[in-house]
Scaffold this active site. Structure first.
Site, mmCIF file in Angstrom:
data_model
loop_
_atom_site.group_PDB
_atom_site.id
_atom_site.type_symbol
_atom_site.label_atom_id
_atom_site.label_comp_id
_atom_site.label_asym_id
_atom_site.label_seq_id
_atom_site.Cartn_x
_atom_site.Cartn_y
_atom_site.Cartn_z
ATOM 1 N N ASN A 88 0.841 -1.190 0.000
ATOM 2 C CA ASN A 88 0.000 0.000 0.000
ATOM 3 C C ASN A 88 0.886 1.255 0.000
ATOM 4 O OD1 ASN A 88 -2.360 1.720 0.209
ATOM 5 N ND2 ASN A 88 -3.427 -0.033 1.064
ATOM 6 N N HIS A 115 3.536 0.120 -2.697
ATOM 7 C CA HIS A 115 3.954 -1.284 -2.767
ATOM 8 C C HIS A 115 5.471 -1.470 -2.802
ATOM 9 C CE1 HIS A 115 -0.127 -2.437 -2.904
ATOM 10 N NE2 HIS A 115 -0.352 -2.272 -4.193
ATOM 11 N N HIS A 186 -1.522 -9.791 -3.235
ATOM 12 C CA HIS A 186 -2.305 -8.910 -4.104
ATOM 13 C C HIS A 186 -3.000 -9.704 -5.217
ATOM 14 C CE1 HIS A 186 -3.577 -5.251 -6.026
ATOM 15 N NE2 HIS A 186 -2.818 -4.479 -5.264
ATOM 16 N N GLU A 323 -6.825 -7.405 0.245
ATOM 17 C CA GLU A 323 -5.423 -7.364 0.658
ATOM 18 C C GLU A 323 -5.352 -7.196 2.175
ATOM 19 O OE1 GLU A 323 -3.406 -4.288 -1.854
ATOM 20 O OE2 GLU A 323 -5.379 -4.264 -2.812
#
Length: 358
Positions: A88, A115, A186, A323
């Site tokens: 994130n 990420h 993911h 996620e």
């Protein structure tokens, strides 16, 4: 030599190559129910996931590509991936830890870092070892300073396919210096089958009374807000597409759902986070996690130019992600559960995707 194929139709030959001098391969997990999970050590990615539907037909429920070459050039590099060092977003690619400013994180998502940076864990080649027909272990050692993060970080990940059609993800990590860490899987799911074009009919429940509203760059303001009375409320079952286009600022910002839900759980116990069902196949996915949050993302930024397995285009909203993770921008939000990992401590986390049909 005969080219081996997985039950899901993947060619081993298309994954037997080298990336940056390291060998890439596939690993296949099976169980007596006929389910199959295929994993590659490039990004520790789930490439395919076959589970039985209500008629017993095996259905591939994750998006992905048919070769490493396709992954290397994909318009969406996170299909099935393990994301880190910080999954994130971190606002403006900057955080402070123990009085030290770390401001060299890559800005790769608007004004923010996403990420893990330009070459997060989903771009890295992991060491992979098949333990048995049900289990594979993967390891990645991130160098001190890699993508701007402090500390040499060793991450161990196992995927296990149980006889109950559960995919169990177990994470373990240690560091040589204080650092921040947020890991997630993911996978993009479509329980009607990979290649189905829309998940708006999927019925979703999320065990969360609150979520984290964000600004226009997808960074949370800080305080959580109640889902009650908003289209963010999935405490009771709703079709994903039922309210996705409502005139609600949070949905306008993200072109749909792309938000972290604050789960109704305390501490690090393993608890149900979400339940989703396809009315077409009857396949149900229950998500359990030890993490405090789950990011619901409805593939709002995919497009027809992304071609996946079996020649299927992957248009926007053709899939959804759940996620499991700590909260976005936690290093800059002291009120959030900490993502700091220190030498001598261990990071341990578990997520389970359980499949059934009804």
């Amino acid at each position: 030599m005969e080219n081996r194929m997985t039950k899901s139709g993947l060619s081993f030959e298309n994954f037997n190559t080298n990336v940056e001098g390291k060998a890439i391969s596939l690993c296949v997990l099976t169980n007596k129910a006929g389910a199959e999970v295929v994993v590659t050590n490039y990004g520790a990615k789930i490439v395919s996931l076959l589970v039985p539907d209500k008629a017993g037909k095996l259905t591939d429920v994750v998006l992905g590509h048919a070769s490493i070459e396709d992954y290397l050039t994909s318009g969406e590099p996170t299909f099935g991936a393990t994301c880190g060092r910080y999954a994130n977003r971190i606002a403006k690619g900057r955080f402070v830890l123990d009085g030290v400013v770390y401001d060299q994180l890559a800005i790769n998502n608007g004004p923010n870092s996403l990420h893990g940076g330009l070459r997060g864990f989903h771009f890295r080649v992991w060491d992979m070892n098949q333990v048995n027909e049900h289990t594979v272990s993967l390891r990645y050692v991130a160098a001190d300073g890699e993508e701007g993060y402090p500390g040499e970080l060793t991450v161990d990940l196992t995927y296990e396919l149980t006889e109950s059609n559960e995919v169990v993800l177990s994470y373990h990590a240690v560091t040589t210096k204080p650092t921040v860490l947020n890991l997630t899987n993911h996978s993009y799911f479509n329980l009607s089958g990979e290649g189905d074009r829309y998940i708006g009919d999927h019925v979703l429940t999320i065990c969360a009374d609150a979520y984290l509203p964000t600004d226009e760059t997808a960074i949370p303001y800080g305080p959580k807000e109640k889902v009650n009375g908003t289209p963010m409320d999935f405490r009771t079952p709703h079709e994903i597409g039922e309210r996705i286009d409502e005139n609600f600022q949070q949905l306008i910002y993200g072109k749909g759902y792309d938000h972290c839900y604050v789960l109704n759980k305390t501490g690090k116990e393993l608890a149900l986070a979400a339940r989703c069902r396809s009315p077409k196949t009857g396949i149900v996915m229950e998500t359990y996690t030890t993490e405090p949050g789950v990011q619901l993302y409805t593939a709002n930024w995919l497009n027809e130019s992304i071609i996946g397995k079996n020649g299927h285009p992957y248009p926007e909203r053709c899939s959804f992600c759940l996620e499991t993770q700590h909260f976005p921008d936690s290093p800059n939000k002291p009120e959030y559960p900490t993502t700091v990992l220190r030498p001598g401590e261990t990071f341990d986390s578990q997520t389970i995707y359980k499949f059934l049909a009804e």
